[in-house]
Enzyme design. Structure first.
Site, PDB file in Angstrom:
ATOM      1  N   CYS A 127       0.834  -1.212   0.000  1.00  0.00           N
ATOM      2  CA  CYS A 127       0.000   0.000   0.000  1.00  0.00           C
ATOM      3  C   CYS A 127       0.864   1.254   0.000  1.00  0.00           C
ATOM      4  CB  CYS A 127      -0.901   0.018   1.231  1.00  0.00           C
ATOM      5  SG  CYS A 127      -1.679   1.616   1.486  1.00  0.00           S
ATOM      6  N   VAL A 128       0.603   2.124  -0.934  1.00  0.00           N
ATOM      7  CA  VAL A 128       1.449   3.310  -1.093  1.00  0.00           C
ATOM      8  C   VAL A 128       1.384   4.245   0.113  1.00  0.00           C
ATOM      9  CG1 VAL A 128      -0.296   4.585  -2.445  1.00  0.00           C
ATOM     10  CG2 VAL A 128       2.105   5.213  -2.636  1.00  0.00           C
TER      11      VAL A 128
END
Lengths: 100, 135, 130
Positions: free
Chosen positions: C78-79
């Site tokens: 997840c960024v």
């Protein structure tokens, strides 16, 4: 429905909440530190024994073995599964809740 | 696999199907990041037009308490975001009656309108979900 | 059957990182499909290539990379969670003006929408965490 619990009941309330919200005939799998809940002679043993009558209760064998918990001390009615059996439990139930 | 499970799977495979997503919040805010990052998932998820419900159980109910002031701990107060959820059509917020009672809380203590569910109602809600994300 | 896996904890700190790996491996060995493994919270740290576990210990990141190579797994970090914790790929590092990246082979950084999509596309989503 499959309920997965991974906390020792002596440390956290995940298992107790799970038991209060699991429907009869649902499936409960104890993994990681929750495997201690599958053992006889503890403060939660009676509760787990009756849970095993209402629901299908399983415990992950590799986690039991890692923690030195012997098979013969597992509460009667609780079944062991390996990772392959864990996968089957997920596949056989329509949905899964992890009680983190 | 049971027939029932197989049928559900086939239905899930259809295009454009709307799944029931349940976000289960059982942790207090600030002590750990789970509550905040759970809320971030909920906000992103609003773009997907799924059938979203949030439940707050155990210490998760503390996420919704009024009057949070985080100035003294140097952390962002994210509780106003729960009030904004309505604008994103996230309107199904449920709290556990038992969890509220155990903590001496009532709906008046909460920052947003919620529906209070007893254990039987909570069981039914959980049972009917397709995807349960727990934090 | 199509599975999706969410990993919420970092390597070595919590067993759930190992459990997620063992479970994913078992899913694949049984002939099921894994639509995606999504790393969230401290779980993003499973994707750093800079960890140096002791030689007699498992290397969790390498285990994932090897599994991804064998089964063409989609390992998504997840960024938002990754940026907070300093897990970067080349693009992210350049964009943020950082002097290095640290993502491991076969992992990729993407948005939270990938988790929701996994929930929609997969028949089952299983969350591993603390």
């Amino acid at each position: 429905m499959l309920h997965i619990v991974n906390k020792s009941p002596f440390e956290r309330n995940s298992l107790e909440t799970c038991l209060s919200l699991a429907m009869d005939n649902s499936t409960i799998l104890l993994i990681e530190d929750a495997v201690y809940a599958a053992m006889q002679g503890g403060k939660f043993s009676d509760k787990m024994a009756s849970a095993a009558e209402q629901c299908s209760v399983y415990v992950l064998a590799p986690d039991l073995q890692a923690r030195g918990m012997p098979d013969e001390k597992i509460i009667s009615g609780i079944k062991t599964v390996d990772y392959s059996g864990f996968v089957d439990l997920v596949a056989d139930n329509k949905n899964v809740q992890s009680w983190l | 696999m049971t027939d029932e499970a197989m049928m559900d799977d086939e239905m899930d495979g259809e295009e454009g199907v709307i799944k029931k997503f349940l976000y289960v919040n059982r942790k207090a805010p600030y002590g750990t990041i789970y509550a905040l990052e759970s809320l971030e998932v909920v906000l992103i998820a609003t773009a997907f037009d799924q059938d979203v419900s949030l439940v707050f159980i155990d210490d998760g109910v503390y996420q919704l308490i009024k009057g949070q002031n985080t100035e003294g701990i140097g952390v962002k107060n994210f509780s106003p975001t729960y009030r904004a959820l309505e604008m994103y059509d996230v309107e199904k917020l449920y709290v556990s009656k038992d969890s509220m009672a155990e903590r001496g809380l009532t709906e008046d203590d909460l920052i947003v309108p919620v529906e209070v569910l007893d254990n039987d109602q909570m069981k039914t809600l959980m049972e009917e979900q397709d995807v349960i994300l727990s934090f | 059957m199509k599975f999706a896996i969410q990993v919420n904890e970092g390597p070595y700190q919590h067993q759930s990182a190992d459990t997620a790996y063992q479970f994913t491996k078992a899913v694949l060995e049984k002939g099921h499909e894994v639509f995606r493994v999504f790393f969230y919270h401290d779980g993003v740290n499973n994707g750093t290539r800079l960890g140096i576990p002791p030689q007699d210990d498992r290397n969790i990141t390498k285990q994932w990379t090897a599994l991804a190579e064998e089964y063409d797994l989609d390992l998504v970090v997840c960024v938002a969670a990754a940026q907070r914790r300093g897990l970067l790929d080349e693009n992210e590092a350049r964009r943020a003006g950082k002097d290095a990246d640290n993502i491991a082979d076969k992992f990729r950084i993407s948005g939270l929408g990938q988790l929701i999509e996994a929930g929609i596309q997969a028949d089952r989503l299983v969350v591993f965490g603390d």
